[in-house]
Design a protein around this motif. Structure first.
Motif, PDB file in Angstrom:
ATOM      1  N   LEU A 149      26.690  13.843   1.315  1.00 36.28           N
ATOM      2  CA  LEU A 149      26.842  14.744   0.156  1.00 36.28           C
ATOM      3  C   LEU A 149      27.587  14.083  -0.996  1.00 36.28           C
ATOM      4  CD1 LEU A 149      26.334  17.449  -1.163  1.00 36.28           C
ATOM      5  CD2 LEU A 149      28.406  18.300  -0.151  1.00 36.28           C
ATOM      6  N   PHE A 152      25.324  11.463  -2.473  1.00 34.78           N
ATOM      7  CA  PHE A 152      24.179  12.074  -3.165  1.00 34.78           C
ATOM      8  C   PHE A 152      24.603  12.538  -4.557  1.00 34.78           C
ATOM      9  CE2 PHE A 152      21.891  16.077  -4.088  1.00 34.78           C
ATOM     10  CZ  PHE A 152      20.603  15.603  -4.115  1.00 34.78           C
ATOM     11  N   LEU A 153      25.750  13.205  -4.628  1.00 37.24           N
ATOM     12  CA  LEU A 153      26.215  13.695  -5.917  1.00 37.24           C
ATOM     13  C   LEU A 153      26.602  12.540  -6.824  1.00 37.24           C
ATOM     14  CD1 LEU A 153      28.337  16.770  -4.834  1.00 37.24           C
ATOM     15  CD2 LEU A 153      26.063  16.747  -5.807  1.00 37.24           C
ATOM     16  N   GLY A 156      23.487  11.069  -8.127  1.00 39.57           N
ATOM     17  CA  GLY A 156      22.721  12.016  -8.927  1.00 39.57           C
ATOM     18  C   GLY A 156      23.397  12.425 -10.224  1.00 39.57           C
ATOM     19  N   ILE A 157      24.723  12.525 -10.231  1.00 39.37           N
ATOM     20  CA  ILE A 157      25.388  13.006 -11.444  1.00 39.37           C
ATOM     21  C   ILE A 157      25.756  11.852 -12.364  1.00 39.37           C
ATOM     22  CG2 ILE A 157      27.352  14.275 -12.363  1.00 39.37           C
ATOM     23  CD1 ILE A 157      27.441  15.866  -9.827  1.00 39.37           C
ATOM     24  N   ARG A 163      18.108   8.478 -11.756  1.00 40.97           N
ATOM     25  CA  ARG A 163      19.061   8.839 -10.699  1.00 40.97           C
ATOM     26  C   ARG A 163      18.536   9.884  -9.728  1.00 40.97           C
ATOM     27  NH1 ARG A 163      21.908  13.230 -13.524  1.00 40.97           N
ATOM     28  NH2 ARG A 163      20.832  13.389 -15.491  1.00 40.97           N
ATOM     29  N   VAL A 164      17.723  10.831 -10.223  1.00 38.66           N
ATOM     30  CA  VAL A 164      17.306  11.918  -9.337  1.00 38.66           C
ATOM     31  C   VAL A 164      16.414  11.382  -8.223  1.00 38.66           C
ATOM     32  CG1 VAL A 164      16.035  14.066  -9.221  1.00 38.66           C
ATOM     33  CG2 VAL A 164      17.527  13.622 -11.145  1.00 38.66           C
ATOM     34  N   SER A 167      18.555   9.388  -5.765  1.00 38.63           N
ATOM     35  CA  SER A 167      19.427  10.163  -4.887  1.00 38.63           C
ATOM     36  C   SER A 167      18.611  10.872  -3.809  1.00 38.63           C
ATOM     37  CB  SER A 167      20.247  11.157  -5.693  1.00 38.63           C
ATOM     38  OG  SER A 167      19.408  11.991  -6.437  1.00 38.63           O
ATOM     39  N   TYR A 168      17.434  11.357  -4.188  1.00 42.61           N
ATOM     40  CA  TYR A 168      16.580  12.000  -3.175  1.00 42.61           C
ATOM     41  C   TYR A 168      16.160  11.007  -2.116  1.00 42.61           C
ATOM     42  CZ  TYR A 168      15.723  16.684  -4.850  1.00 42.61           C
ATOM     43  OH  TYR A 168      15.863  17.997  -5.167  1.00 42.61           O
TER      44      TYR A 168
ATOM     45  N   TRP B 378      23.658  23.206   1.716  1.00 39.44           N
ATOM     46  CA  TRP B 378      23.992  22.143   2.656  1.00 39.44           C
ATOM     47  C   TRP B 378      23.913  22.669   4.076  1.00 39.44           C
ATOM     48  CZ3 TRP B 378      23.816  17.592   0.996  1.00 39.44           C
ATOM     49  CH2 TRP B 378      24.414  16.554   1.664  1.00 39.44           C
ATOM     50  N   TYR B 420      14.466  18.745   1.261  1.00 43.91           N
ATOM     51  CA  TYR B 420      13.968  18.501  -0.082  1.00 43.91           C
ATOM     52  C   TYR B 420      14.223  19.694  -0.982  1.00 43.91           C
ATOM     53  CZ  TYR B 420      10.822  17.890  -3.966  1.00 43.91           C
ATOM     54  OH  TYR B 420      10.317  17.800  -5.227  1.00 43.91           O
ATOM     55  N   LEU B 423      17.967  20.607  -1.385  1.00 44.68           N
ATOM     56  CA  LEU B 423      18.597  19.663  -2.309  1.00 44.68           C
ATOM     57  C   LEU B 423      18.186  19.955  -3.741  1.00 44.68           C
ATOM     58  CD1 LEU B 423      18.462  16.137  -0.743  1.00 44.68           C
ATOM     59  CD2 LEU B 423      20.378  17.664  -0.970  1.00 44.68           C
ATOM     60  N   ILE B 426      20.585  22.156  -5.318  1.00 38.58           N
ATOM     61  CA  ILE B 426      21.799  21.414  -5.672  1.00 38.58           C
ATOM     62  C   ILE B 426      21.539  20.557  -6.896  1.00 38.58           C
ATOM     63  CG2 ILE B 426      23.484  19.724  -4.889  1.00 38.58           C
ATOM     64  CD1 ILE B 426      23.116  20.621  -2.116  1.00 38.58           C
ATOM     65  N   LYS B 427      20.371  19.938  -6.917  1.00 37.80           N
ATOM     66  CA  LYS B 427      20.017  19.064  -8.040  1.00 37.80           C
ATOM     67  C   LYS B 427      20.009  19.862  -9.344  1.00 37.80           C
ATOM     68  CE  LYS B 427      16.389  17.682 -10.670  1.00 37.80           C
ATOM     69  NZ  LYS B 427      15.169  18.341 -11.108  1.00 37.80           N
ATOM     70  N   TYR B 430      23.594  20.684 -10.317  1.00 36.85           N
ATOM     71  CA  TYR B 430      24.537  19.610 -10.601  1.00 36.85           C
ATOM     72  C   TYR B 430      23.994  18.548 -11.555  1.00 36.85           C
ATOM     73  CZ  TYR B 430      28.171  21.143  -7.474  1.00 36.85           C
ATOM     74  OH  TYR B 430      29.183  21.853  -6.913  1.00 36.85           O
ATOM     75  N   PHE B 431      22.686  18.266 -11.484  1.00 36.07           N
ATOM     76  CA  PHE B 431      22.176  17.146 -12.269  1.00 36.07           C
ATOM     77  C   PHE B 431      21.594  17.604 -13.602  1.00 36.07           C
ATOM     78  CE2 PHE B 431      20.950  14.759  -8.095  1.00 36.07           C
ATOM     79  CZ  PHE B 431      22.247  14.847  -7.681  1.00 36.07           C
TER      80      PHE B 431
END
Lengths: 530, 482
Positions: A149, A152-153, A156-157, A163-164, A167-168, B378, B420, B423, B426-427, B430-431
């Motif tokens: 986790l 991943f963040l 991704g951030i 980045r996406v 991260s996936y 999660w 998938y 996430l 979350i993506k 957050y992204f």
């Protein structure tokens, strides 16, 4: 000292720091400044605390030490057990050392959402230390997955433009790999009746079962290490991750795979490890040669170092599965060396990237003139990565190849080509960055290393040179443990009738050549049985 | 000459029935604007019923009453506790939502309590007839709830769809029951367990498959899952949050009781049915959710997948398997209540939104809410150290013990795929960058979400041992009675 739960303290101290950072409120700039200093102090204190692990650790004792045990879930026979042995102790220290370095390295580099970044970094440290010190398999799996986790963040951030996707890819690869390991852990639990890794190390699983368990563990750790061809997530993750992310990824997270291979595959499943030895050799050679060639073709410097990581980890997996003293010793050393060298190389790239915001080699050139300090530091790590005598890289590569030659001449021969290729791409990288004409105006304007950067490069330079000049200082800590692992391994192979019975330990080389000679026979027998 | 039955074992149900009537009266007399009062009283009566169920009014172990129609044992108590908790939380969550959607009518909590009563009847059923009565009481209340926003087309459609398909499944169940009765001459679970040994006749097997199909419908296991996404999406969100947990727990418990009790000796026959349902649910649940943009539909597929995981434990057919399912349900409850608390608080400028994309940038605007949601995702994905991992652990362990390696491997692959879309949430939070800010969540909803998130990680660590021992006792009581 004996009563202080030093391992738990080291594990959870960063988490306490993360909670403090979570509570920081106020204006954005103040929050960022306070978060950084809290993170720095927490990680430094954690490092100091972790030094007590080293003082409390008795290198001559090959068993698990500083053990802490608390009952947790009696219904599933799960307990909170922590402890370290010679294999894990250095990795714990490497994690605690690299975290403060990462905090300093991202001091100015991370501009947005600093608070969250520092939290992610500290949580990552907790998970890493927890994983290396866990002695209960469920706890191990907990921390092993818990790493995902924050990473991943982080990718991704704070990552680059792609980045996406990165991260996936990182997440799904490692997750699918490790859920298979979960099934293997369940199967082992049902057979052995406990989750205690100390018991599992000695538990004789049936040969047939070992094959399946080994495959499940191997997939999980091969993705993590990564071993070719399961490495494709790594270049993306590295390229997109922020500098600190790359440092933690290359420095410590890849070692989770190597650590797992020693702990689970070699120690718990000796017969299957013996059976699959050649498979691992082929994959390792594939990694060393193929990824070195790929690295040679890169124009993105971060990608090049990422591929070189895969090649270097190829030496590790090869060394582990030679299953002789030199190979295993070399693999451990190579892992430690790679921890510091690759971390430092990613930091070096971070230095250049922070100034020019591109990772294309073609954008640089002639930096040796205006950035002499940077050039020297980069050169030291470049040579260490190539494996020049006097640096840490040499000892690791030399020992693993020595082990490989003992186990199988061809493996040794092919792995040696990796050295040449490694020198080729690293020198190419160095030439493109530092030599040539200093004609690009933006490169001319670049400043040499500032005191912050010097402060985090200095300890790494020192470690790399000490490891190269006086390797025994590091080896002494883990050698007794490795000797015991090896002795246990050979004992279980002997009792399974896979190698001929013979006296132990005293005459290493003759013994091992004998055992190598004997290896061809049973493998062939096994193949014909199937 | 029939004697008057012993009422004590059914005291929680009787209490709840009386309370529901009283709530109805209060609502009628107070008229408009009594939602808050009735809701809190409903929660209080659920807590009261829970208290009665736990203490058992001095009863311990297995007690049968109403001429063998009704049974209370640790298994029923465990399931009832879960159901009451889920219903109570869902009623608390719905108050704000109903007021903001201008459907603040007091019938809502009353219907929820009646549905809960039906569920309690289901888990205590000891006879095919009482099973059906409990099931229908639950379903009728739920049909009305699904169509509660009667002025919107979607809600009415959801209610109608649920009703038609629910009636079909009830028909299947009744038909199966009649076949079983015809071939064995009994509807009592205990009598059936005695009669059905060895190789059963074809009629019994057909009957059993029909009963299973009817129940699979209620837990929305594949291939009887088609209603779920539409009903989840169409029903008012507060109703969806109710649908997602309590009825699932009740139907799953009933399913376990039926398969382990009367059909306990026919494991070889029902095992393949459950195996298929489990595998298909996990696969459909994980693949179906990938394309979903509406978060309620996404949760619908997610719940299909989770029912699949729970069925893995059941298909192991062992006491550990049942224990695993119960642990799974307990953790599933916490995760879903939390997720729906967040979905209920998704409003932009006072208008409810339910696209995943509406969560964009939530980590910047509401960091705590985003973090809670991330924890839930999660946990739903089953990644440690969140609680969802333990649910998977508890069901996969018995599956491997019963050597269901194929099912276990399908399960882990499905959970890899499901990562998938979890996430993706979350993506997005957050992204991605903020497109339109969400409103501040109501205090109560936020509190429930935070509480559930804290439970899912890290507080559950301390509750895992008691939950496990409770589930173990419940499973033991079920197997001990055989």
């Amino acid at each position: 000292m004996a009563d202080v739960p030093i391992l738990s303290l080291t594990t959870f101290l960063p988490l306490v720091g993360a909670l403090f950072i979570l509570l920081i409120r106020g204006e954005e700039q103040n929050v960022a400044r306070n978060a950084k200093s809290v993170a720095l102090w927490t990680s430094i204190i954690t490092f100091v605390v972790s030094l007590f692990i080293l003082t409390g650790f008795d290198p001559s004792n090959p068993g698990f030490q500083l053990v802490e045990e608390v009952q947790w879930l009696p219904a599933f026979n799960i307990a909170y057990i922590k402890g370290i042995d010679g294999v894990s102790v250095w990795f714990v220290l490497a994690s605690t050392l690299l975290t403060p370095i990462c905090v300093v390295a991202s001091w100015d580099a991370v501009e947005k959402r600093v608070k969250e970044f520092m939290i992610a970094l500290l949580v990552l440290e907790t998970m890493l230390v927890g994983m290396f010190t866990a002695l209960d398999f469920v706890l191990f799996y907990f921390f092993f997955e818990g790493v995902l986790l924050p990473m991943f963040l982080m990718i991704g951030i704070w990552g680059g433009p792609n980045r996406v996707y990165a991260s996936y890819k990182f997440f799904i690869y490692t997750f699918v790999g490790s859920v298979l390991m979960l099934l293997a852990i369940l199967a082992m639990y049902l057979t052995a009746g406990t989750m205690d890794m100390r018991v599992m190390v000695d538990y004789p699983f049936s040969s047939n079962m070992q094959i399946w368990l080994w495959l499940a563990f191997f997939i999980a750790f091969a993705v993590k290490t990564p071993i070719w061809p399961a490495h494709t997530w790594l270049p993306f993750a590295h390229v997109e991750a922020p500098t600190a992310g790359s440092v933690m990824l290359a420095g410590v997270m890849l070692k989770m795979g190597g650590y797992g291979l020693i702990r689970a595959n070699i120690q718990m499943l000796p017969e299957a490890s013996f059976y699959f030895q050649n498979l691992v050799f082929v994959m390792s050679i594939g990694a060393i040669i193929y990824t070195s060639l790929v690295a040679l073709a890169q124009s993105d410097m971060k990608k090049m170092i990422a591929y070189s990581s895969v090649a270097h980890m190829g030496y590790v997996s090869m060394g582990i599965f030679t299953m002789n003293q030199q190979g295993l010793d070399g693999a451990m050393f190579q892992m430690l060396s790679h921890t510091f060298v690759s971390a430092a190389l990613f930091l070096c790239i971070g230095v250049a990237y922070n100034r020019l915001h591109t990772r294309e080699m073609a954008a640089y050139g002639g930096m040796a003139k205006n950035m002499p300090r940077y050039a020297v530091v980069f050169a030291i790590f470049m040579f260490a990565s190539v494996g020049l005598p006097g640096t840490s890289g040499f000892v690791g590569e030399f020992l693993t190849m020595l082990g490989a030659f003992e186990a199988n001449t061809w493996v040794g021969l092919f792995s040696a080509t990796g050295l040449v290729l490694g020198a080729a791409y690293m020198l190419l990288l160095f030439r493109k960055l530092f030599f040539g004409k200093l004609d690009k105006p933006e490169v001319k304007a670049m400043q040499d290393l500032n005191w912050k950067e010097v402060s985090f490069f200095a300890p790494l330079v020192a470690i790399v040179i000490i490891m190269g000049v006086y390797p025994a200082s590091f080896q002494n800590v883990y050698n007794p443990t490795l000797e015991k692992i090896l002795a246990d391994h050979q004992a279980s192979l002997r009792s399974a009738g896979l190698i001929e019975a013979q006296p132990t330990q005293t005459a290493h080389v003759t013994q091992e050549t004998a055992s190598t000679a004997a290896q061809g026979q049973p493998v062939a027998d096994k193949a014909s049985e199937n | 000459m029939a004697t008057f039955p012993d009422l004590i074992p059914a005291l929680p149900e009787i209490f709840l029935a009386v309370a529901a009537m009283a709530l109805l009266l209060i609502g009628v007399f107070r008229g408009e604007g009594s939602l808050r009062l009735v809701s809190w009283l409903a929660v209080a009566s659920l807590i009261g019923a829970g208290f009665l169920a736990v203490t058992g009014v001095g009863l311990t172990g297995r007690v049968v009453t109403f001429n063998g129609l009704f049974v209370t044992d640790p298994f029923a108590v465990f399931a009832k506790l879960l159901i009451l908790t889920a219903s109570g939380l869902s009623i608390i969550l719905s108050i704000n939502y109903l007021e903001k959607e201008r459907v603040a009518r007091f019938e809502y909590p009353v219907l929820a309590v009646l549905a809960t009563l039906g569920m309690m009847g289901m888990v205590s059923a000891n006879n095919l007839i009482s099973l059906y009565i409990g099931l229908e009481l639950q379903s009728l209340a739920l049909y009305v709830l699904a169509a509660f926003k009667r002025d919107t087309v979607k809600s009415s459609e959801a209610g109608l769809k649920y009703f038609v398909l629910g009636a079909l499944s009830s028909g299947l169940l009744l038909y199966g029951s009649s076949l079983i009765y015809g071939f064995t001459g009994s509807v009592s679970f205990e009598r059936l367990a005695e009669v059905l040994t060895g190789t059963p006749s074809l009629g019994v097997i057909v009957g059993m498959v029909f009963v299973s199909a009817g129940l699979a419908f209620k837990i929305s296991a594949v291939p009887f899952h088609m209603w779920t996404p539409d009903v989840y999406e169409g029903a008012p969100t507060s109703v969806t949050s109710f649908f997602a947990v309590a009825p699932k727990v009740a139907a799953m418990s009933l399913f376990i009781r039926v398969l382990v009790g009367p059909f306990g000796d026919l494991t070889a026959q029902w095992h393949q049915v459950i195996w298929f349902c489990a595998a298909a649910s996990m696969i459909v649940g994980s693949l179906g959710a990938i394309q979903q943009k509406n978060i309620k539909r996404l949760m619908a597929y997610s719940s299909i997948g989770h029912i699949g995981y729970a069925l893995v434990g059941l298909s192991a057919g062992s006491q550990e398997g049942v224990r695993g399912v119960l642990i799974y349900l307990a953790i599933y409850l916490a995760m879903n209540v939390g997720v729906f608390a967040i979905i209920l608080s998704m409003r932009q400028n006072g208008r409810a939104v339910e696209e995943v994309a509406d969560l964009a940038g939530l980590s910047k605007t509401h960091p705590l809410l985003a973090f809670a949601m991330a924890v839930f995702m999660w946990s739903l994905a089953g990644v440690p150290p969140a609680a969802g991992f333990w649910g998977k652990w508890a069901v996969f362990l018995p599956a491997i013990q019963s050597q269901l390696y194929g099912l276990a491997i399908i399960g882990v692959i499905a959970s890899g795929i499901s990562c998938y879309y979890y996430l993706r949430v979350i993506k997005v939070m957050y992204f991605d960058d903020v497109t339109e800010q969400l409103d501040r969540p109501a205090l109560l909803t936020g509190a429930v979400a935070t509480g559930a998130a804290l439970f899912v990680f890290p507080v559950y660590i301390f509750f895992l041992a008691p939950i496990t021992s409770g589930a173990a006792a419940a499973a033991a009581s079920l197997f001990g009675a055989r």
